[in-house]
Scaffold this motif. Structure first.
Motif, PDB file in Angstrom:
ATOM      1  N   VAL A   4      90.744  96.722  84.455  1.00 30.04           N
ATOM      2  CA  VAL A   4      90.719  96.657  85.914  1.00 30.04           C
ATOM      3  C   VAL A   4      92.076  97.068  86.466  1.00 30.04           C
ATOM      4  CG1 VAL A   4      90.407  95.150  87.910  1.00 30.04           C
ATOM      5  CG2 VAL A   4      89.005  94.809  85.868  1.00 30.04           C
ATOM      6  N   TYR A   6      94.648  96.610  89.152  1.00 34.11           N
ATOM      7  CA  TYR A   6      94.992  95.627  90.173  1.00 34.11           C
ATOM      8  C   TYR A   6      96.028  96.199  91.136  1.00 34.11           C
ATOM      9  CZ  TYR A   6      92.589  91.979  87.506  1.00 34.11           C
ATOM     10  OH  TYR A   6      91.643  91.220  86.869  1.00 34.11           O
ATOM     11  N   ASP A 136      83.412  89.128  90.569  1.00 35.28           N
ATOM     12  CA  ASP A 136      82.935  89.790  89.356  1.00 35.28           C
ATOM     13  C   ASP A 136      81.572  89.223  88.970  1.00 35.28           C
ATOM     14  OD1 ASP A 136      83.373  87.322  88.135  1.00 35.28           O
ATOM     15  OD2 ASP A 136      85.139  87.980  87.000  1.00 35.28           O
ATOM     16  N   ARG A 140      83.603  85.026  89.891  1.00 38.63           N
ATOM     17  CA  ARG A 140      85.031  84.777  90.080  1.00 38.63           C
ATOM     18  C   ARG A 140      85.603  85.818  91.037  1.00 38.63           C
ATOM     19  NH1 ARG A 140      89.271  82.447  87.179  1.00 38.63           N
ATOM     20  NH2 ARG A 140      91.289  83.466  87.511  1.00 38.63           N
ATOM     21  N   VAL A 142      88.059  88.442  92.292  1.00 45.84           N
ATOM     22  CA  VAL A 142      89.004  89.377  91.658  1.00 45.84           C
ATOM     23  C   VAL A 142      89.608  90.320  92.700  1.00 45.84           C
ATOM     24  CG1 VAL A 142      87.968  89.282  89.365  1.00 45.84           C
ATOM     25  CG2 VAL A 142      87.064  90.900  91.073  1.00 45.84           C
ATOM     26  N   GLY A 143      89.442  89.977  93.962  1.00 44.93           N
ATOM     27  CA  GLY A 143      89.980  90.788  95.040  1.00 44.93           C
ATOM     28  C   GLY A 143      89.415  90.354  96.365  1.00 44.93           C
ATOM     29  N   ARG A 158      92.599  94.377  94.984  1.00 44.13           N
ATOM     30  CA  ARG A 158      92.239  93.611  93.791  1.00 44.13           C
ATOM     31  C   ARG A 158      93.456  92.936  93.174  1.00 44.13           C
ATOM     32  NH1 ARG A 158      87.109  94.606  91.775  1.00 44.13           N
ATOM     33  NH2 ARG A 158      85.982  96.277  92.857  1.00 44.13           N
ATOM     34  N   PRO A 160      94.218  89.456  90.039  1.00 35.08           N
ATOM     35  CA  PRO A 160      93.610  88.410  89.205  1.00 35.08           C
ATOM     36  C   PRO A 160      93.582  87.036  89.868  1.00 35.08           C
ATOM     37  CG  PRO A 160      95.773  89.012  88.357  1.00 35.08           C
ATOM     38  CD  PRO A 160      95.450  90.004  89.426  1.00 35.08           C
ATOM     39  N   LEU A 161      94.458  86.810  90.848  1.00 38.26           N
ATOM     40  CA  LEU A 161      94.474  85.529  91.552  1.00 38.26           C
ATOM     41  C   LEU A 161      94.668  85.757  93.046  1.00 38.26           C
ATOM     42  CD1 LEU A 161      96.616  83.240  89.196  1.00 38.26           C
ATOM     43  CD2 LEU A 161      94.155  83.068  89.632  1.00 38.26           C
ATOM     44  N   ARG A 297      87.461  79.347  90.889  1.00 36.45           N
ATOM     45  CA  ARG A 297      87.077  80.737  90.618  1.00 36.45           C
ATOM     46  C   ARG A 297      88.109  81.777  91.062  1.00 36.45           C
ATOM     47  NH1 ARG A 297      81.672  81.340  93.513  1.00 36.45           N
ATOM     48  NH2 ARG A 297      82.378  79.579  94.743  1.00 36.45           N
ATOM     49  N   GLY A 298      89.361  81.507  90.708  1.00 37.48           N
ATOM     50  CA  GLY A 298      90.410  82.481  90.991  1.00 37.48           C
ATOM     51  C   GLY A 298      91.069  82.359  92.342  1.00 37.48           C
ATOM     52  N   GLU A 339      94.536  85.541  79.766  1.00 39.36           N
ATOM     53  CA  GLU A 339      93.387  85.322  80.626  1.00 39.36           C
ATOM     54  C   GLU A 339      92.320  84.540  79.865  1.00 39.36           C
ATOM     55  OE1 GLU A 339      90.385  88.011  83.434  1.00 39.36           O
ATOM     56  OE2 GLU A 339      91.931  88.960  82.191  1.00 39.36           O
TER      57      GLU A 339
END
Length: 425
Positions: A4, A6, A136, A140, A142-143, A158, A160-161, A297-298, A339
């Protein structure tokens, strides 16, 4: 499995005190931070503009110059008016917090914090309205999906958090199914600026425990009020009503503000409509963790998005900044892990630590809100508490959450013990 791409290590939604503080601490730790703000700076926000020593401590951590020369009005403590009395209480002398508070308009306060975040390395994009998360296959985040600029062009970022610092509306957490809890306290506040040279340079934040209406035969109004001098010829005047009051949601709060101000001395200038600057504006005060969980979920919630306003005094800025600092600390540790389960274990520490820090205190605050929602109890407490300065100093420490955790005085030990034994919300 495709890699991915980011846009950042962390996306922070909302450049209020919580979001900008989070972005600052993340960037200081070397992470790529994208800070998204739907408005343009400078921007107006409904607020009392008063900062207690808790918030001052956070400003110092951000490297903000809080001197009078930098445009800050300092105050020594809180002036309490009620029960026919007027009592001035200095902020306590503590190792953990400075002994002064500040006043500054939110018009440039949030702008100043956002610039601190940018100075630390965060990328700020204004005019970007986040409308929802990008999920995703596992659900979760992801953006985020957003609308950018006057043309509301669709854009996706995007990371990851994600940190939700999007305030009372909590649009991002709502999109994840995190609705406000109705069993937690909430307030509503209205405020207005007035030209008032007589009150503008004040060494104390002024809190009114009793509001009376001249139009209704000196009738006692629900709620509490404040008058904070701005140091520039103006004052910030407002009132708040809690949902424990029978008047909550059934009162014209703007009319109530002018009714109360009609009882203030004419020389203060708050009975003259020509001295008013702008309309009376209102906002909700989400208290006592009224949206949970604070991580899922992120996505981590900070400040008003997670209902972190202090139920005792309606203070939100300090807790937004404190939760932002904590969120950044947790994220830095989490992103240093692989991760998966190990990273999630670190992220789970965020809501756990919030609960440990504030859970018992907010539980006590919920009880306090229910008690003062009864006008009779409030009247008795004011009448019998105000004549006792020592008791009121204890109340100030409790309401402002200002104690030393170790080596404090007897008052500190009692308050700290109360918050520890109270079941966390």
């Amino acid at each position: 499995m495709a890699t991915v791409e980011y846009d950042a290590d962390v996306i922070v939604v909302g450049a209020g005190p919580g979001g900008s503080t989070t972005a600052y601490h993340l960037a200081r730790n070397g992470l790529r931070v994208l800070l998204l703000e739907k408005t343009e700076f400078p921007r107006e926000k409904v607020c009392g503009d008063g900062l207690t020593p808790r918030a001052v401590k956070q400003l110092v951590k951000l490297g903000v110059d809080t001197s009078p020369e930098a445009g800050w009005l300092h105050n020594r403590g809180l002036r309490v008016i009620g029960g026919g009395m007027r009592l001035e209480l200095d902020w306590p002398e503590l190792a953990s917090f400075p002994n002064y508070g500040l006043v500054r308009t939110r018009l440039d306060f949030d702008d100043l914090l956002a610039k601190q975040a940018v100075g630390a390395g965060a990328e700020l994009r204004t005019g970007v309205n986040v409308v929802g998360p990008v999920l995703d296959d596992s659900g979760r985040a992801v953006g985020v999906n957003a609308e950018s600029g006057p043309g509301k062009e669709p854009v996706t970022f995007r990371a990851p958090l994600i940190v939700a610092g999007d305030g009372v509306s909590g649009r991002l957490p709502l999109a994840l199914g995190l609705a406000k809890r109705e069993d937690r306290p909430i307030g509503v506040a209205v405020r207005r600026y007035y030209q008032s040279p007589a009150k503008t340079n004040d060494n104390y934040l002024e809190s009114w425990l009793e509001l009376r209406s001249r139009d209704s035969g000196d009738k006692l109004l629900p709620g509490y009020g404040w008058i904070f001098g701005m140091g520039d010829g103006r004052v910030n005047v407002g009132l708040g009503v809690l949902n424990s009051s029978s008047a909550f949601g059934k009162t014209n709060y703007r009319r109530m503000l002018t009714d109360w101000l009609a009882n203030t001395p004419p020389e203060w200038g708050m009975t003259d409509e020509t001295n008013a600057e702008g309309p009376i504006l209102g906002a909700a005060l989400p208290m006592g963790f009224n949206r949970v969980p604070h991580y899922t979920r992120g996505v981590l919630l900070v400040g008003d998005s997670g209902g972190m306003v202090n139920p005792f005094n309606g203070e939100g800025i300090a807790y937004a900044m404190e939760s932002g600092e904590l969120a950044a600390e947790v994220i830095v540790q989490a992103l240093a892990r692989a991760e998966g389960a190990d990273r999630e274990r670190a992220l789970a520490g965020y809501p756990a630590e919030l609960k440990a820090r504030y859970g018992g205190y907010y539980r006590l605050g919920g009880i306090f809100v229910k008690l003062i929602g009864n006008p009779q109890i409030m009247r008795i407490a004011t009448k019998h508490g105000m004549p006792h300065p020592t008791l009121m100093r204890f109340v100030l420490k409790l309401l402002a959450n200002l104690t030393d955790p170790r080596d404090g005085d007897a008052m500190d030990r009692v308050i700290n013990a109360m918050t520890k034994v109270a079941p966390a919300v």
